[in-house]
Design a protein around this motif. Structure first.
Motif, mmCIF file in Angstrom:
data_model
loop_
_atom_site.group_PDB
_atom_site.id
_atom_site.type_symbol
_atom_site.label_atom_id
_atom_site.label_comp_id
_atom_site.label_asym_id
_atom_site.label_seq_id
_atom_site.Cartn_x
_atom_site.Cartn_y
_atom_site.Cartn_z
ATOM 1 N N GLU A 75 1.133 -1.223 -0.243
ATOM 2 C CA GLU A 75 0.153 -0.063 -0.008
ATOM 3 C C GLU A 75 0.845 1.296 -0.047
ATOM 4 O OE1 GLU A 75 -3.203 2.142 3.002
ATOM 5 O OE2 GLU A 75 -3.713 0.191 2.695
ATOM 6 N N LEU A 88 2.423 1.561 -3.801
ATOM 7 C CA LEU A 88 1.255 1.509 -4.308
ATOM 8 C C LEU A 88 1.018 3.681 -4.746
ATOM 9 C CD1 LEU A 88 -0.715 1.085 -6.210
ATOM 10 C CD2 LEU A 88 -2.551 1.012 -4.282
ATOM 11 N N ASN A 89 0.656 3.997 -3.403
ATOM 12 C CA ASN A 89 0.790 4.684 -2.854
ATOM 13 C C ASN A 89 1.481 6.784 -2.296
ATOM 14 O OD1 ASN A 89 -2.550 5.024 -2.847
ATOM 15 N ND2 ASN A 89 -2.144 3.981 -1.344
ATOM 16 N N SER A 117 4.525 1.927 -7.463
ATOM 17 C CA SER A 117 3.359 1.917 -7.638
ATOM 18 C C SER A 117 3.051 0.836 -8.629
ATOM 19 C CB SER A 117 2.503 2.742 -7.894
ATOM 20 O OG SER A 117 2.670 3.736 -9.931
ATOM 21 N N ARG A 140 1.553 -3.385 -7.733
ATOM 22 C CA ARG A 140 0.209 -3.986 -8.297
ATOM 23 C C ARG A 140 0.981 -5.113 -8.790
ATOM 24 N NH1 ARG A 140 0.602 1.272 -11.273
ATOM 25 N NH2 ARG A 140 -1.298 2.710 -10.383
ATOM 26 N N GLY A 199 -5.087 2.117 -3.527
ATOM 27 C CA GLY A 199 -4.872 2.742 -4.488
ATOM 28 C C GLY A 199 -5.356 4.203 -3.793
ATOM 29 N N ARG A 200 -4.579 5.375 -2.479
ATOM 30 C CA ARG A 200 -5.383 6.564 -2.548
ATOM 31 C C ARG A 200 -4.085 7.621 -3.198
ATOM 32 N NH1 ARG A 200 -6.649 3.717 2.639
ATOM 33 N NH2 ARG A 200 -4.443 4.422 3.230
ATOM 34 N N GLN A 201 -4.828 8.552 -4.045
ATOM 35 C CA GLN A 201 -4.123 9.016 -4.475
ATOM 36 C C GLN A 201 -3.215 10.320 -3.374
ATOM 37 O OE1 GLN A 201 -3.094 9.497 -7.385
ATOM 38 N NE2 GLN A 201 -1.980 11.121 -7.466
#
Length: 165
Positions: free
Chosen positions: A126, A129-130, A137, A141, A153-155
């Motif tokens: 996580e 990814l962020n 990222s 994945r 995923g949180r921008q």
């Protein structure tokens, strides 16, 4: 009893005396340079213990000097030292990855991805990814696909910035 470093130096000297090529590289390091690797592993180990379970500095004032010293390590040693530390029993693998991200050594991104794909966990996936880094990222994945895991995923929600104390 001689220390591990002293024994390694004797082994390297013996191999060279027997005709070993002193220019053969192991992870970009010559045999005589490999003898200093343990010192860098120890420094990374001490550094990762300065982080709490969430990857924040336990005491930022205390952590600043070791952090700056770790940032000064020759980049060729970072990947091999991280690998050895990650293989060491009792090491908090997520903490090592978090420390490496905080150190932000330019040449270590690809090595970090390789190590993450081997030793990763959902929390680190996580964070990768962020993180705002495309290479991280993409690795998150891939790790999630390989482990049948969903990574949220949180921008802009990454806790760690590459190379930021």
């Amino acid at each position: 009893m001689p220390s591990l470093l002293d024994r390694l130096i004797v082994i390297v000297e013996l191999l060279l005396a027997l005709g070993a090529d002193g220019d053969v590289l192991n992870h970009e390091l010559r045999p005589d340079e490999m003898t200093t690797l343990k010192r860098h592993v120890d420094a990374l180990e001490a550094g990762h213990r300065l982080l709490d379970r969430e990857g924040n500095w336990i005491d930022p004032e205390v952590a600043r000097v070791p952090y700056d010293e770790l940032r000064a390590i020759d980049e060729r040693f970072v990947g091999p030292a991280m690998t050895r530390l990650l293989l060491k029993r009792g090491t908090s693998r997520p903490q090592v990855m978090r420390l490496a991200m905080k150190l932000g050594r330019p040449r270590s991104k690809e090595q970090m991805v390789e190590l993450f794909l081997r030793f990763g966990d959902p929390d680190t996936a996580e964070e990768f990814l962020n993180s705002g880094s495309r290479i991280f990222s993409d690795a998150a994945r891939k790790w999630a696909d390989d482990h049948n895991h969903y990574v949220l995923g949180r921008q802009g929600s990454g806790k760690f910035s590459w190379g930021r104390f």
